[in-house]
Design a protein around this motif. Structure first.
Motif, PDB file in Angstrom:
ATOM      1  N   GLY A   5       1.650  11.011 -10.587  1.00 22.53           N
ATOM      2  CA  GLY A   5       0.640  12.025 -10.891  1.00 22.53           C
ATOM      3  C   GLY A   5       1.248  13.405 -11.059  1.00 22.53           C
ATOM      4  O   GLY A   5       0.848  14.169 -11.952  1.00 22.53           O
ATOM      5  N   THR A  65      -3.768  13.126  -6.846  1.00 20.08           N
ATOM      6  CA  THR A  65      -2.496  13.475  -7.468  1.00 20.08           C
ATOM      7  C   THR A  65      -2.694  14.048  -8.874  1.00 20.08           C
ATOM      8  O   THR A  65      -1.751  14.530  -9.488  1.00 20.08           O
ATOM      9  CB  THR A  65      -1.603  12.224  -7.493  1.00 20.08           C
ATOM     10  OG1 THR A  65      -0.312  12.559  -7.935  1.00 20.08           O
ATOM     11  CG2 THR A  65      -2.176  11.161  -8.399  1.00 20.08           C
ATOM     12  N   GLU A  66      -3.902  13.999  -9.390  1.00 24.08           N
ATOM     13  CA  GLU A  66      -4.203  14.563 -10.720  1.00 24.08           C
ATOM     14  C   GLU A  66      -4.162  16.088 -10.611  1.00 24.08           C
ATOM     15  O   GLU A  66      -5.061  16.683 -10.009  1.00 24.08           O
ATOM     16  CB  GLU A  66      -5.591  14.119 -11.195  1.00 24.08           C
ATOM     17  CG  GLU A  66      -5.742  12.634 -11.425  1.00 24.08           C
ATOM     18  CD  GLU A  66      -5.156  12.201 -12.762  1.00 24.08           C
ATOM     19  OE1 GLU A  66      -4.856  13.071 -13.602  1.00 24.08           O
ATOM     20  OE2 GLU A  66      -4.999  10.985 -12.962  1.00 24.08           O
ATOM     21  N   GLN A  77      -2.889   9.880 -19.255  1.00 25.65           N
ATOM     22  CA  GLN A  77      -3.602   9.100 -18.245  1.00 25.65           C
ATOM     23  C   GLN A  77      -2.588   8.390 -17.363  1.00 25.65           C
ATOM     24  O   GLN A  77      -1.530   7.986 -17.833  1.00 25.65           O
ATOM     25  CB  GLN A  77      -4.496   8.036 -18.912  1.00 25.65           C
ATOM     26  CG  GLN A  77      -5.441   8.569 -19.975  1.00 25.65           C
ATOM     27  CD  GLN A  77      -6.477   9.527 -19.414  1.00 25.65           C
ATOM     28  OE1 GLN A  77      -7.006   9.291 -18.328  1.00 25.65           O
ATOM     29  NE2 GLN A  77      -6.760  10.602 -20.133  1.00 25.65           N
ATOM     30  N   LEU A  78      -2.964   8.226 -16.108  1.00 25.10           N
ATOM     31  CA  LEU A  78      -2.117   7.523 -15.148  1.00 25.10           C
ATOM     32  C   LEU A  78      -2.746   6.161 -14.871  1.00 25.10           C
ATOM     33  O   LEU A  78      -3.952   6.077 -14.616  1.00 25.10           O
ATOM     34  CB  LEU A  78      -2.052   8.350 -13.857  1.00 25.10           C
ATOM     35  CG  LEU A  78      -0.981   8.038 -12.828  1.00 25.10           C
ATOM     36  CD1 LEU A  78       0.403   8.313 -13.382  1.00 25.10           C
ATOM     37  CD2 LEU A  78      -1.227   8.856 -11.564  1.00 25.10           C
ATOM     38  N   LEU A 126      -3.207   2.601 -12.628  1.00 24.81           N
ATOM     39  CA  LEU A 126      -3.129   2.288 -11.205  1.00 24.81           C
ATOM     40  C   LEU A 126      -1.693   1.833 -10.908  1.00 24.81           C
ATOM     41  O   LEU A 126      -1.013   1.300 -11.788  1.00 24.81           O
ATOM     42  CB  LEU A 126      -4.131   1.194 -10.842  1.00 24.81           C
ATOM     43  CG  LEU A 126      -5.600   1.618 -10.937  1.00 24.81           C
ATOM     44  CD1 LEU A 126      -6.514   0.412 -10.735  1.00 24.81           C
ATOM     45  CD2 LEU A 126      -5.944   2.705  -9.928  1.00 24.81           C
ATOM     46  N   PRO A 127      -1.216   2.041  -9.693  1.00 20.88           N
ATOM     47  CA  PRO A 127       0.166   1.639  -9.374  1.00 20.88           C
ATOM     48  C   PRO A 127       0.323   0.119  -9.289  1.00 20.88           C
ATOM     49  O   PRO A 127      -0.632  -0.593  -8.980  1.00 20.88           O
ATOM     50  CB  PRO A 127       0.405   2.289  -8.011  1.00 20.88           C
ATOM     51  CG  PRO A 127      -0.935   2.554  -7.437  1.00 20.88           C
ATOM     52  CD  PRO A 127      -1.884   2.711  -8.577  1.00 20.88           C
ATOM     53  N   ASN A 156      -8.007   8.382  -8.861  1.00 21.99           N
ATOM     54  CA  ASN A 156      -7.647   7.103  -9.488  1.00 21.99           C
ATOM     55  C   ASN A 156      -7.834   5.958  -8.506  1.00 21.99           C
ATOM     56  O   ASN A 156      -7.033   5.772  -7.591  1.00 21.99           O
ATOM     57  CB  ASN A 156      -6.196   7.145  -9.972  1.00 21.99           C
ATOM     58  CG  ASN A 156      -6.017   8.138 -11.093  1.00 21.99           C
ATOM     59  OD1 ASN A 156      -6.746   8.104 -12.076  1.00 21.99           O
ATOM     60  ND2 ASN A 156      -5.071   9.048 -10.940  1.00 21.99           N
ATOM     61  N   ARG A 207      -8.003  18.606 -15.472  1.00 20.67           N
ATOM     62  CA  ARG A 207      -8.622  17.664 -14.533  1.00 20.67           C
ATOM     63  C   ARG A 207      -9.406  18.425 -13.448  1.00 20.67           C
ATOM     64  O   ARG A 207     -10.482  17.994 -13.039  1.00 20.67           O
ATOM     65  CB  ARG A 207      -7.557  16.790 -13.859  1.00 20.67           C
ATOM     66  CG  ARG A 207      -6.823  15.878 -14.800  1.00 20.67           C
ATOM     67  CD  ARG A 207      -7.738  14.794 -15.357  1.00 20.67           C
ATOM     68  NE  ARG A 207      -6.977  13.724 -15.957  1.00 20.67           N
ATOM     69  CZ  ARG A 207      -6.550  13.706 -17.216  1.00 20.67           C
ATOM     70  NH1 ARG A 207      -6.848  14.699 -18.019  1.00 20.67           N
ATOM     71  NH2 ARG A 207      -5.853  12.688 -17.677  1.00 20.67           N
ATOM     72  N   ALA A 246      -3.032   3.766   3.504  1.00 19.75           N
ATOM     73  CA  ALA A 246      -2.140   4.751   4.138  1.00 19.75           C
ATOM     74  C   ALA A 246      -2.705   6.158   3.990  1.00 19.75           C
ATOM     75  O   ALA A 246      -2.741   6.944   4.937  1.00 19.75           O
ATOM     76  CB  ALA A 246      -0.750   4.665   3.527  1.00 19.75           C
ATOM     77  N   ASP A 295       0.833  -1.195   0.000  1.00 19.87           N
ATOM     78  CA  ASP A 295       0.000   0.000   0.000  1.00 19.87           C
ATOM     79  C   ASP A 295       0.879   1.260   0.000  1.00 19.87           C
ATOM     80  O   ASP A 295       0.643   2.198  -0.762  1.00 19.87           O
ATOM     81  CB  ASP A 295      -0.912  -0.014   1.228  1.00 19.87           C
ATOM     82  CG  ASP A 295      -1.918   1.113   1.203  1.00 19.87           C
ATOM     83  OD1 ASP A 295      -3.100   0.824   0.976  1.00 19.87           O
ATOM     84  OD2 ASP A 295      -1.537   2.276   1.424  1.00 19.87           O
ATOM     85  N   VAL A 296       1.893   1.254   0.841  1.00 21.92           N
ATOM     86  CA  VAL A 296       2.776   2.426   0.935  1.00 21.92           C
ATOM     87  C   VAL A 296       3.529   2.630  -0.381  1.00 21.92           C
ATOM     88  O   VAL A 296       3.592   3.748  -0.915  1.00 21.92           O
ATOM     89  CB  VAL A 296       3.761   2.256   2.113  1.00 21.92           C
ATOM     90  CG1 VAL A 296       4.865   3.294   2.037  1.00 21.92           C
ATOM     91  CG2 VAL A 296       3.015   2.361   3.440  1.00 21.92           C
ATOM     92  N   ASN A 315       2.241   6.511  -6.901  1.00 23.72           N
ATOM     93  CA  ASN A 315       1.066   7.180  -7.443  1.00 23.72           C
ATOM     94  C   ASN A 315       1.213   8.704  -7.346  1.00 23.72           C
ATOM     95  O   ASN A 315       0.918   9.437  -8.289  1.00 23.72           O
ATOM     96  CB  ASN A 315      -0.180   6.708  -6.675  1.00 23.72           C
ATOM     97  CG  ASN A 315      -1.441   7.388  -7.144  1.00 23.72           C
ATOM     98  OD1 ASN A 315      -1.743   7.405  -8.322  1.00 23.72           O
ATOM     99  ND2 ASN A 315      -2.175   7.970  -6.209  1.00 23.72           N
ATOM    100  N   ILE A 316       1.677   9.160  -6.202  1.00 22.00           N
ATOM    101  CA  ILE A 316       1.818  10.616  -6.016  1.00 22.00           C
ATOM    102  C   ILE A 316       2.942  11.156  -6.906  1.00 22.00           C
ATOM    103  O   ILE A 316       2.784  12.202  -7.556  1.00 22.00           O
ATOM    104  CB  ILE A 316       2.050  10.941  -4.533  1.00 22.00           C
ATOM    105  CG1 ILE A 316       0.738  10.685  -3.758  1.00 22.00           C
ATOM    106  CG2 ILE A 316       2.524  12.379  -4.345  1.00 22.00           C
ATOM    107  CD1 ILE A 316       0.840  10.865  -2.261  1.00 22.00           C
ATOM    108  N   GLU A 358       1.172   4.020  -3.068  1.00 21.40           N
ATOM    109  CA  GLU A 358       0.751   5.406  -2.924  1.00 21.40           C
ATOM    110  C   GLU A 358       1.894   6.377  -3.206  1.00 21.40           C
ATOM    111  O   GLU A 358       1.691   7.439  -3.782  1.00 21.40           O
ATOM    112  CB  GLU A 358       0.165   5.658  -1.527  1.00 21.40           C
ATOM    113  CG  GLU A 358      -0.474   7.024  -1.352  1.00 21.40           C
ATOM    114  CD  GLU A 358      -1.621   7.330  -2.339  1.00 21.40           C
ATOM    115  OE1 GLU A 358      -2.109   6.409  -3.026  1.00 21.40           O
ATOM    116  OE2 GLU A 358      -2.003   8.515  -2.429  1.00 21.40           O
ATOM    117  N   SER A 410      -5.794   3.753  -1.272  1.00 23.49           N
ATOM    118  CA  SER A 410      -4.628   3.576  -0.405  1.00 23.49           C
ATOM    119  C   SER A 410      -5.058   3.686   1.064  1.00 23.49           C
ATOM    120  O   SER A 410      -5.545   4.729   1.491  1.00 23.49           O
ATOM    121  CB  SER A 410      -3.571   4.639  -0.705  1.00 23.49           C
ATOM    122  OG  SER A 410      -2.634   4.692   0.343  1.00 23.49           O
TER     123      SER A 410
END
Lengths: 165, 133
Positions: free
Chosen positions: A103, B84-85, A114-115, A117-118, B55, B90, B11, A92-93, A99-100, A96, B9
């Protein structure tokens, strides 16, 4: 301009990658020293995550850190007693964080992107060769971020992933 | 006050929950948009605010916002995208779909508090008052 010919240092820059990770660290742990850029350094017993960017620019963002550091982050974020984080917490860590970073990188790239999912893994995730790389020292642990263009996105070129621990 | 935190997430759900709990909110959590709709459908007391990631698997945050806005019963819920977008397009898309506010990850505790105070959900902070003036 294709993903392969875009100058990532001009458009994104290693310093920006460092700033994104530092801002994230500040967000998660306010008041602590911000991570800083350091020369390339491999994390010990690495784990990682990748996230794909597709659209105007196609490529992959890869995160690497040590198993130990992912475990520390999980313990701190989930307020767990030492030694009690489970694989799902680490995944999870890792997911995220990438992901950050992904993004924020996406917003700097040209075109409508487009992004994905991680995709975190409790194994090494080696980025493809080329692209832009930065290493930050977060506390005493190196964290690596790489952005690599995909010259053939339709081929779904994935980074090499090592075995599970 | 009650906040619904929607993020895949765990977290990030915990980080957001700790901040809003310090501000006096009770929290409920959901790991994607469909789970959030399930929470809302089963709630007698609806949340005052939903803090929604973009997302996510199953149902993303934009679809969730559209679904909430389509239900008259949920019109009292303030919707904030926390994502984060960060492209302007967006942000415009989310606001057009019905989001009231937009917060880009990573964010500081103060930034989230300022957004909530601008929405009238917590007492105004000095920073938020400065922005308002």
């Amino acid at each position: 301009m294709s993903a392969a010919t875009l100058d990532l240092e001009d458009v994104v820059g290693a310093a920006t990658l460092v700033d994104i990770v530092a801002d994230l660290a500040e967000s998660l742990f306010p008041g602590e020293p911000r991570p800083v850029a350091v020369p390339h350094r491999d994390p010990q017993e690495p784990v990682g995550a990748r996230i794909r960017i597709t659209g105007g620019w196609d490529g992959v963002v890869v995160l690497r850190m040590s198993w130990t550091f992912a475990e520390q982050l999980a313990h701190r974020l989930f307020l767990l007693p030492d030694g009690t984080a489970v694989d799902a917490d680490l995944l999870d860590v890792l997911g995220e964080v990438v992901n950050i970073v992904g993004g924020n990188v996406k917003a700097l790239l040209p075109g409508d992107n487009q992004l994905s999912l991680p995709h975190p893994r409790l194994a090494d995730v080696v980025p493809p060769a080329g692209g832009l790389h930065a290493t930050v020292l977060w506390g005493v642990e190196p964290v690596q971020i790489s952005i690599t263009p995909d010259p053939a996105p339709e081929a779904h070129h994935h980074p090499v992933e090592g075995p599970h621990r | 006050m009650k906040a619904l935190i929607v993020d895949d997430s765990r977290a990030m759900r915990l980080v957001v929950a700790r901040i809003v709990q310090r501000l006096g909110f009770e929290t409920v959590q959901a790991e994607h948009g469909q789970a959030a709709l399930d929470v809302l459908a089963g709630s007698d007391e609806l949340p005052d605010v939903a803090l929604v990631d973009w997302n996510m698997p199953v149902m993303d945050g934009l679809e969730l916002i559209k679904a909430v806005r389509a239900q008259p019963r949920y019109r009292g819920i303030t919707l904030m995208m926390v994502t984060t977008e960060s492209e302007q397009s967006r942000i415009v898309q989310a606001l057009a779909a019905g989001a009231h506010e937009y917060l880009i990850k990573p964010f500081t505790e103060e930034a989230l508090e300022d957004k909530l105070s601008l929405l009238g959900l917590v007492p105004a902070t000095a920073d938020a008052e400065a922005v308002a003036w």
